[in-house]
Design a protein around this motif. Structure first.
Motif, short mmCIF file in Angstrom:
data_model
loop_
_atom_site.label_atom_id
_atom_site.label_comp_id
_atom_site.label_asym_id
_atom_site.label_seq_id
_atom_site.Cartn_x
_atom_site.Cartn_y
_atom_site.Cartn_z
N PHE A 3 3.86 12.88 -9.26
CA PHE A 3 4.40 11.84 -9.30
C PHE A 3 4.79 10.90 -8.00
O PHE A 3 4.77 9.97 -7.80
N GLY A 4 5.56 11.57 -7.08
CA GLY A 4 5.36 11.63 -5.56
C GLY A 4 4.22 10.64 -4.91
O GLY A 4 4.24 9.24 -4.75
N ALA A 5 3.49 11.79 -5.28
CA ALA A 5 1.77 11.02 -4.51
C ALA A 5 1.15 9.59 -4.86
O ALA A 5 0.94 8.26 -4.39
N GLN A 6 1.49 9.76 -6.44
CA GLN A 6 0.58 8.06 -6.81
C GLN A 6 1.56 7.71 -6.77
O GLN A 6 1.79 6.44 -7.11
N PHE A 7 2.86 8.04 -6.35
CA PHE A 7 4.04 6.55 -6.26
C PHE A 7 3.74 6.45 -5.01
O PHE A 7 3.57 4.41 -4.50
N VAL A 8 3.98 6.99 -3.28
CA VAL A 8 3.35 6.43 -2.59
C VAL A 8 1.97 5.22 -2.14
O VAL A 8 2.14 4.24 -2.31
N LEU A 9 0.76 5.98 -3.82
CA LEU A 9 -0.63 5.06 -3.67
C LEU A 9 -0.32 3.83 -4.44
O LEU A 9 -0.30 2.37 -3.43
N ASN A 10 0.68 3.56 -5.49
CA ASN A 10 0.93 2.60 -5.77
C ASN A 10 2.18 1.10 -4.60
O ASN A 10 1.83 0.36 -4.92
N LEU A 11 2.71 1.84 -3.76
CA LEU A 11 3.17 1.09 -3.46
C LEU A 11 2.39 1.10 -1.73
O LEU A 11 2.90 0.00 -1.18
N ALA A 12 1.25 1.36 -1.27
CA ALA A 12 0.25 1.02 -0.56
C ALA A 12 -0.35 -0.05 -1.18
O ALA A 12 -0.97 -0.63 -0.46
N TRP A 13 -0.67 -0.34 -2.65
CA TRP A 13 -1.26 -0.99 -2.97
C TRP A 13 -1.27 -2.72 -2.20
O TRP A 13 -2.53 -3.24 -2.08
N THR A 14 -0.15 -2.63 -2.66
CA THR A 14 -0.11 -4.36 -2.48
C THR A 14 -0.48 -4.86 -1.01
O THR A 14 -0.59 -5.25 -1.10
N PRO A 15 0.35 -3.79 -0.07
CA PRO A 15 -0.23 -4.73 1.23
C PRO A 15 -1.47 -4.34 1.70
O PRO A 15 -2.19 -4.50 2.33
N VAL A 16 -2.37 -3.25 1.17
CA VAL A 16 -3.56 -2.67 1.27
C VAL A 16 -4.57 -4.00 0.61
O VAL A 16 -5.24 -4.80 1.30
#
Length: 173
Positions: A83-96
């Motif tokens: 869950f933590g790993a996918q959530f980090v990617l979730n948070l990274a998507w918008t800035p990318v």
């Protein structure tokens, strides 16, 4: 009562982190770059995004609380890590996507996020079925968002270098 205590931390925490990621760069109608992109006809109206994401973050926070509350459950640690790993990617998507304008990289980020979210959901199901069911709307939405991101990349091969003209927007059928 322990679940409620967890939920009082996880729901606002997930919503807040999602909000902060979304506010880290201009998004949606606040982004001249995004407005200038050609978009697929199935792109939802701008109001759909904050409603969908708020709802999904609440559900994700509740799912997380269910798993955190399952002390001693087999596989709990793996489920939380996924869950933590996918959530980090979730948070990274918008800035990318919105900040760096890297649609191809954003497509890879969301594909990895989806894979990890599926794995987290399966792991959540092994801990508590309710937690997995709470993740299903998120899986559906990020699948759709992944297709949108991929199509935007196809429709805008030069998206990274696009210089927006004020107030322009295209929807491609």
């Amino acid at each position: 009562m322990s679940f409620l205590r967890w939920a009082l931390v996880t729901v606002p925490g997930v919503v807040l982190l999602g909000f902060l990621s979304g506010r880290s760069v201009p998004v949606g109608t606040e982004s001249p770059w995004y407005l200038a992109l050609a978009k697929p006809a199935v792109t939802p109206p701008p109001i759909a995004f904050p409603i969908a994401w708020t709802t999904l973050y609440v559900l994700m926070g509740l799912a997380l609380a269910v798993v955190l509350n399952a002390r001693g459950a087999r596989g709990r640690g793996v489920a939380l890590a996924l869950f933590g790993a996918q959530f980090v990617l979730n948070l990274a998507w918008t800035p990318v996507f919105f900040g760096l304008h890297k649609v191809g990289l954003a497509t890879l980020v969301i594909a990895a996020m989806l894979a990890l979210a599926i794995a987290a959901t399966v792991a959540f199901a092994r801990v508590r079925a309710l937690a997995a069911w709470l993740m299903v709307p998120y899986l559906v939405w990020i699948s759709f968002a992944g297709v949108l991101t991929w199509r935007i990349g196809q429709l805008n091969p030069e998206a990274e270098t696009l210089v927006p003209r004020t107030g322009t927007s295209q929807v491609i059928g």
